[in-house]
Enzyme design. Structure first.
Site, short mmCIF file in Angstrom:
data_model
loop_
_atom_site.label_atom_id
_atom_site.label_comp_id
_atom_site.label_asym_id
_atom_site.label_seq_id
_atom_site.Cartn_x
_atom_site.Cartn_y
_atom_site.Cartn_z
N GLY A 1 0.81 -1.21 0.05
CA GLY A 1 -0.07 0.06 -0.13
C GLY A 1 0.74 1.27 0.22
O GLY A 1 0.70 2.07 -0.68
N ASN B 1 3.88 1.61 -0.91
CA ASN B 1 4.92 1.85 -1.96
C ASN B 1 3.83 2.34 -3.14
O ASN B 1 4.52 3.34 -3.98
CB ASN B 1 5.45 0.22 -2.54
CG ASN B 1 6.21 -0.19 -1.77
OD1 ASN B 1 6.82 0.52 -0.65
ND2 ASN B 1 6.49 -1.61 -1.96
N ASP C 1 4.50 -2.68 -7.62
CA ASP C 1 4.03 -1.54 -6.83
C ASP C 1 4.15 -0.27 -7.61
O ASP C 1 3.32 0.86 -7.69
CB ASP C 1 4.27 -1.55 -5.47
CG ASP C 1 3.96 -2.52 -4.57
OD1 ASP C 1 3.04 -3.25 -4.91
OD2 ASP C 1 4.68 -3.00 -3.86
#
Ligand code: ATP
Length: 308
Positions: free
Chosen positions: A41, A43, A252
């Site tokens: 999350g 990243n 990410d």
């Protein structure tokens, strides 16, 4: 009001580079140690914020030194503090051991991330209103993600779900309610039970999910790039050729930057091609968040390429 609301995990990475792992009862000296910010999350939120998006990040840090440093990291990257809760106990930490061949062994202590429950999300739900996109991954409880999907529907905000790490228990009914479902090849295989070894197999698995209601399937395929499948489209966006030195966090970088470009008004193919480029740059640098360029750095890098 933020452009993007990311709901998910944060981790403090404690990386030890070892010549060899100790056996039981043994102590060995290791040559190098590094600390860094991670968690899927976090990243994704950082990638979008570095590119200039207004980002809300709904997450939980612990009441400890790692949590304090996480808060400072979000503040210095321009992420709003309103979504960040502080829970009693330890922050999420990831002790990582990397050997001389680059292979890693990772322990995840979820810590405060476990307290991002549906009820805790309700306390922050107003932040979702007015966002252009809600971004989810799977390092927090599935129930919290399901609740996030329900809340986003209430507020009329589209959802991008990145089902990483893969979880067999993910409920397809919720998957069919998101605007963007963005697995890698392995995660796609886990959810559909279909093989994803070749491009044709990936396309067939993606089509299967589109038929079940997912608006857009975006499959990341490492050095092969990304595939977009929707009801009436199919597009392969080949990866940018680079010399990869560390692919950790590439997924990410891709998701966070795609969310940025898409919410800035780019169409899906353009946002995908920009995300491919952003993620490719991240694999040429060591580390996770450390490898994510800001908008200004990205411009300089692109200018260098044009001049080269
Ligand atoms: P991770 O879990 O390590 O973050 P992932 O499996 O979720 O990764 P990948 O599919 O490996 O994600 O990579 C995401 C995106 O990063 C790819 O779609 C591509 O755009 C870019 N990428 C990854 N590896 C390379 C590479 N070797 N060269 C160029 N681009 C790459």
């Amino acid at each position: 009001m933020a452009d993007i609301t990311v709901i998910g995990s944060n981790m403090y990475e404690l990386t030890t580079f070892v010549d060899r792992m100790p056996v039981e009862g043994e102590t060995v000296e290791a040559p190098e140690f590094e600390m860094g910010f991670g968690g899927k999350g976090a990243n994704q939120a950082i990638a979008a914020a570095r590119l200039g998006s207004q980002v809300n990040f709904i997450t939980m840090v612990g009441r400890d030194e790692f949590g304090r440093q996480q808060l400072e990291n979000y503040r210095s990257n321009g992420i709003r503090a309103d979504g960040i809760g502080i829970a009693d106990g330890s922050s999420g930490v990831a002790p990582i051991f990397v050997d001389t061949s680059g292979d890693n062994r990772i322990l995840i202590v979820k810590g405060a991330n476990k307290q991002l429950t549906p009820a805790a999300l309700d306390d922050k739900k107003d932040l979702i209103e007015g966002s252009k996109l809600v971004v989810l991954q799977q390092e927090i409880a599935l129930e919290t993600n399901y609740h996030a999907i329900e809340l986003a529907e209430e507020y009329g905000v589209p959802v991008l779900l990145n089902p990483a790490p893969a979880n067999d228990d993910l409920n397809i009914d919720y998957v069919s309610r998101v605007a963007f479902f963005a697995p890698n090849e392995t995660e796609l295989a886990t959810l559909t039970g279909m093989p994803t070894g070749t491009l044709d197999e990936i396309k067939a698995a993606a089509r299967n999910l589109v038929r079940r209601g997912v608006g857009n399937l975006i499959v990341t395929m490492g050095g092969k790039g990304a595939l977009w499948v929707s009801a009436d489209q199919e597009l392969l966006v080949p990866a940018v050729t680079v010399e990869a030195v560390d692919t950790t966090g590439a997924g990410d970088a891709f998701i966070g930057s795609f969310a940025h470009y898409y919410t800035q008004g780019e169409d899906v193919p353009t946002a995908l091609s920009h995300a491919n480029r952003y993620a490719a740059i991240s694999v040429t640098r060591r580390g996770t968040q450390k490898a994510y360029p800001t908008a200004a750095e990205l411009n300089d890098l692109l200018l260098e390429r044009v001049q080269a």
